[in-house]
Design an enzyme around this catalytic site. Structure first.
Site, PDB file in Angstrom:
ATOM      1  N   HIS A  26     -34.723 -17.314  12.745  1.00  0.00           N
ATOM      2  CA  HIS A  26     -35.527 -18.895  13.214  1.00  0.00           C
ATOM      3  C   HIS A  26     -36.609 -18.889  14.468  1.00  0.00           C
ATOM      4  O   HIS A  26     -36.172 -18.003  15.366  1.00  0.00           O
ATOM      5  CB  HIS A  26     -34.336 -19.263  13.913  1.00  0.00           C
ATOM      6  CG  HIS A  26     -32.794 -19.019  13.211  1.00  0.00           C
ATOM      7  ND1 HIS A  26     -32.594 -17.937  12.791  1.00  0.00           N
ATOM      8  CD2 HIS A  26     -32.150 -19.910  12.573  1.00  0.00           C
ATOM      9  CE1 HIS A  26     -31.092 -18.160  12.060  1.00  0.00           C
ATOM     10  NE2 HIS A  26     -31.023 -20.151  11.823  1.00  0.00           N
ATOM     11  N   HIS A 476       3.315 -30.878  17.563  1.00  0.00           N
ATOM     12  CA  HIS A 476       2.967 -30.594  18.587  1.00  0.00           C
ATOM     13  C   HIS A 476       4.459 -29.479  18.635  1.00  0.00           C
ATOM     14  O   HIS A 476       4.011 -28.573  19.364  1.00  0.00           O
ATOM     15  CB  HIS A 476       3.661 -31.141  20.043  1.00  0.00           C
ATOM     16  CG  HIS A 476       2.601 -32.547  20.621  1.00  0.00           C
ATOM     17  ND1 HIS A 476       1.877 -33.234  19.370  1.00  0.00           N
ATOM     18  CD2 HIS A 476       2.373 -32.241  21.708  1.00  0.00           C
ATOM     19  CE1 HIS A 476       1.233 -34.008  20.846  1.00  0.00           C
ATOM     20  NE2 HIS A 476       1.492 -33.172  22.039  1.00  0.00           N
TER      21      HIS A 476
END
Length: 666
Positions: A26, A476
């Site tokens: 990059h 949950h």
């Protein structure tokens, strides 16, 4: 060309050359950010190239880790140990210059980055650690802990939710020695950020209690004076973290400047040649003039001198405050007490939830381990994860008016919390832990993975571990999370069955070099006579029979109780059963083959594996003839005492499965 400009261009060209030679990487960020990085390393960053573990060095994090060649060019020029050959081996197998910065692999890399936003949160954790340790150990005339945390991020980091979480925490807690450089080049992989990211970043940070500064590197690409002034202004503001928004051009100096095409692809030979021509770079590949190295060496010399001065100061500090100095050195070395000498650590009698036994153990340990520091994602009353003040010790809560507090309100920020804990642990001087409900380990997972990748021994307290959560329902109630965490290389997952196993899990967490997840119940569990330090082996015989067993009953956590009761029922039917508690698969697998065979003999084919979670973890131990009593569906909203029998977690079902497994072996 003056040496300052030559050094900035050396960072650019070395980065671009290495990426081009590797044919991947990059180049956009190093070309655009070179003046920022140069200013920081040359004029502000306090570091000794010969001792990058010096306690009081400044920390530098490249949160935008894809731009790793920026790191490596800096480390080469500033004498941190990389060679020209290392740059030439960028992204090659076994090199010191991997595709993204890796902690523990390359000297100078403070944390592994690449997953965007993680580095920002790590930096917040490091700044938290610095603030806490300075409040704890500094005395008038003795600034033992006195350094800054710097980070460079890009548009991608700030689009990730973790950045919002972490930066909100930093502003709320007034972490004034945190300075973030934002490479604002308006480009991501898919093109202009306008398609996804139009917000006013400065206003966003100002609203989060940050000082916001701007530097224009578009009109004046190498304006070092403006960068110097911005950093000085940032350092002068001690009651707020600072963001320096640097307006840059990605791929500066190349024909692809301003284009997404230079984000993640080499420039190519032709464009690299044109870049060198535009920047006036006339040196052979990977060559730099000596004046650049001499110039950079001045920064390293200043850092080495700063360390020498600090060490002399610490000698005087140790004379004035010998106990504090001793404690500081022990904390920075990560030393732990001898837990075998803590007589009460394994003392439990009454039935208790393992979240409760964890709280008891945590508070017993907190008195002995002064570096133990952590908190919860707004769930401490449920996680029972706070250290309680006593007559002897006031733990307090970390806050702008009490940086010495050892309890932390992380807020409802699970992802950032876990990444900040990594930063705290990486900084040194703290034994970091954090807590949430087990189901929300989903939110923590990216940071937990990096804990394991870096071998950073953070402790994760994860409570409400199964359908035992009850009325809160399937959102949950964890089912697949145990498999998820057990699949992470280098992460220890402890699911204790009682208080003594919980104590062993904490000891393992505090003495190992790996992260540890403590998976804990909401409901009460009995205490077992034969549990204890043996749980450090990860698996052991909890309740045995006479002679060779007919069937093995294996379980973790709350389901061990079912197996103990099922064993008694099987004995009444003339069937010999052995109960094996398996609190930690990872530790069990480290044991010798002889030990593992003594616990789970290969000759006993009939087996039942019981756990209120997915069965996938257990097939290795169940074998060809084994049965499982596990969860292969999501739960429901109802009292826990109704849910367990509904999903087959009964003594009768375990016995039936044992008989079925025995029948299959005939």
């Amino acid at each position: 060309m003056n040496v300052q400009k030559n050094t900035v261009n050396a960072i650019r060209i070395l980065s671009a050359e290495a990426i081009d030679k590797a044919k991947s990487g990059h180049p956009g960020l190093p070309l655009g950010c070179a003046p920022i990085a140069y200013t920081l390393f040359q004029n502000f960053l306090k570091f000794n190239p010969n001792d990058m573990k010096w306690d009081n060095r400044d920390r530098f994090i490249l949160s935008a880790g894809h731009g790793s060649m920026l790191d490596y060019s800096l480390f080469y020029l500033y004498g941190l140990g990389l060679t020209k050959e290392d740059l030439m081996n960028f992204r090659q197998f076994g090199s010191k210059t991997p595709g993204h910065p890796e902690y523990g692999h390359t000297v100078g890399v403070e944390t592994t980055t690449g997953p965007l936003g993680q580095g920002i949160a790590n930096a917040v954790g490091m700044a938290l650690a610095e603030a806490h340790l300075s409040a704890k150990y500094n005395r008038e005339g003795f600034p033992v802990v006195d350094h800054y945390t710097y980070a460079i991020c890009g548009d991608g980091c700030l689009q990730e939710g973790i950045a919002y979480e972490a930066c909100s925490f930093a502003g709320t807690h007034a972490l004034g020695k945190l300075i973030l450089f934002y490479d604002d080049n308006d480009i991501t992989i898919e093109g202009d950020t306008d398609v996804t990211f139009k917000e006013n970043v400065g206003a966003r940070f100002a609203s989060q209690n940050w000082q916001v500064l701007h530097v224009d590197l578009v009109s004046s690409p190498d304006d070092i004076d403006a960068l110097n002034a911005a950093v000085e202004e940032a350092k002068a503001k001690t009651d707020k973290p600072s963001i320096i928004i640097c307006h840059t051009h990605i791929g500066f100096g190349s024909p692809l400047e301003g284009s997404a095409k230079c984000h993640g692809s080499p420039l190519g030979a032709e464009n690299l040649a044109k870049t060198k021509e535009k920047l006036g770079w006339e040196y052979a590949p990977f060559e730099c003039p000596q004046e650049v190295f001499d110039h950079c060496a001045k920064a390293g010399k200043a850092g080495a001198d700063a360390q020498t001065a600090w060490e002399k100061m610490f000698e005087e500090y140790a004379k004035a405050y010998p106990e504090l100095a001793k404690e500081y050195k022990s904390a920075m070395a990560g030393e732990m007490p001898n837990f075998d000498e803590m007589d009460d650590l394994y003392d439990f009698e009454k039935p208790m939830a393992t979240r409760q036994t964890s709280a008891v153990v945590l508070n017993r340990l907190a008195k002995k381990v002064s570096s133990l520091t952590g908190g919860s994602a707004d769930l401490a009353p449920s996680n029972l994860s706070d250290m309680k003040d006593t007559d002897e010790i006031k733990f307090g809560y970390f806050a702008p008016d009490n940086f010495a507090g050892r309890n932390i309100h992380f807020g409802i920020r699970e992802h950032a919390m876990a990444a900040m804990a990594n930063g705290m642990q990486l900084h040194g001087g703290l034994k970091a832990y954090c807590a949430t409900f087990f189901v929300f380990s989903d939110y923590c997972k990216p940071a937990m993975r990096l804990s394991a990748l870096m071998k950073v021994p953070v402790t994760y307290i994860l409570t409400h571990d199964s359908i035992g959560v009850g009325e809160d329902g399937p959102t949950h109630q964890p089912v697949e999370q145990l498999v998820m965490l057990r699949s992470v290389p280098g992460l220890k997952v402890y699911r204790p069955a009682d208080g003594k196993e919980t104590a062993a899990a904490w000891v393992s967490a505090l003495t190992g070099d790996e992260p540890t997840a403590l998976v804990l119940t909401r409901q009460n569990l009995p205490q077992y006579e034969n549990s204890g330090k043996i749980a450090l082996k990860g698996g052991y015989v909890l309740d045995d029979c006479e002679g060779t067993p007919d069937v093995l009953l294996l379980a973790s956590g709350s389901e061990v109780e079912l197996c103990v009761k099922a064993k008694a029922e099987l004995i009444s039917q003339g069937i010999k059963a052995r109960v094996v508690s398996m609190p930690c698969f990872e530790e069990f697998e480290k044991q010798s083959n002889e030990y593992k065979e003594s616990v789970i003999p290969a000759s006993v084919k009939a087996r039942v594996c019981v756990e209120a979670g997915s069965a996938y973890s257990w097939y290795k131990y169940a074998g060809s003839y084994g049965e499982t009593v596990c969860m292969d569906v999501f739960g429901a909203s109802a009292p826990a005492n109704l849910l367990f029998p509904h999903y087959g977690f009964t003594v009768e079902n375990v016995v039936a499965k044992a008989l079925a497994s025995i029948e299959k072996t005939k």
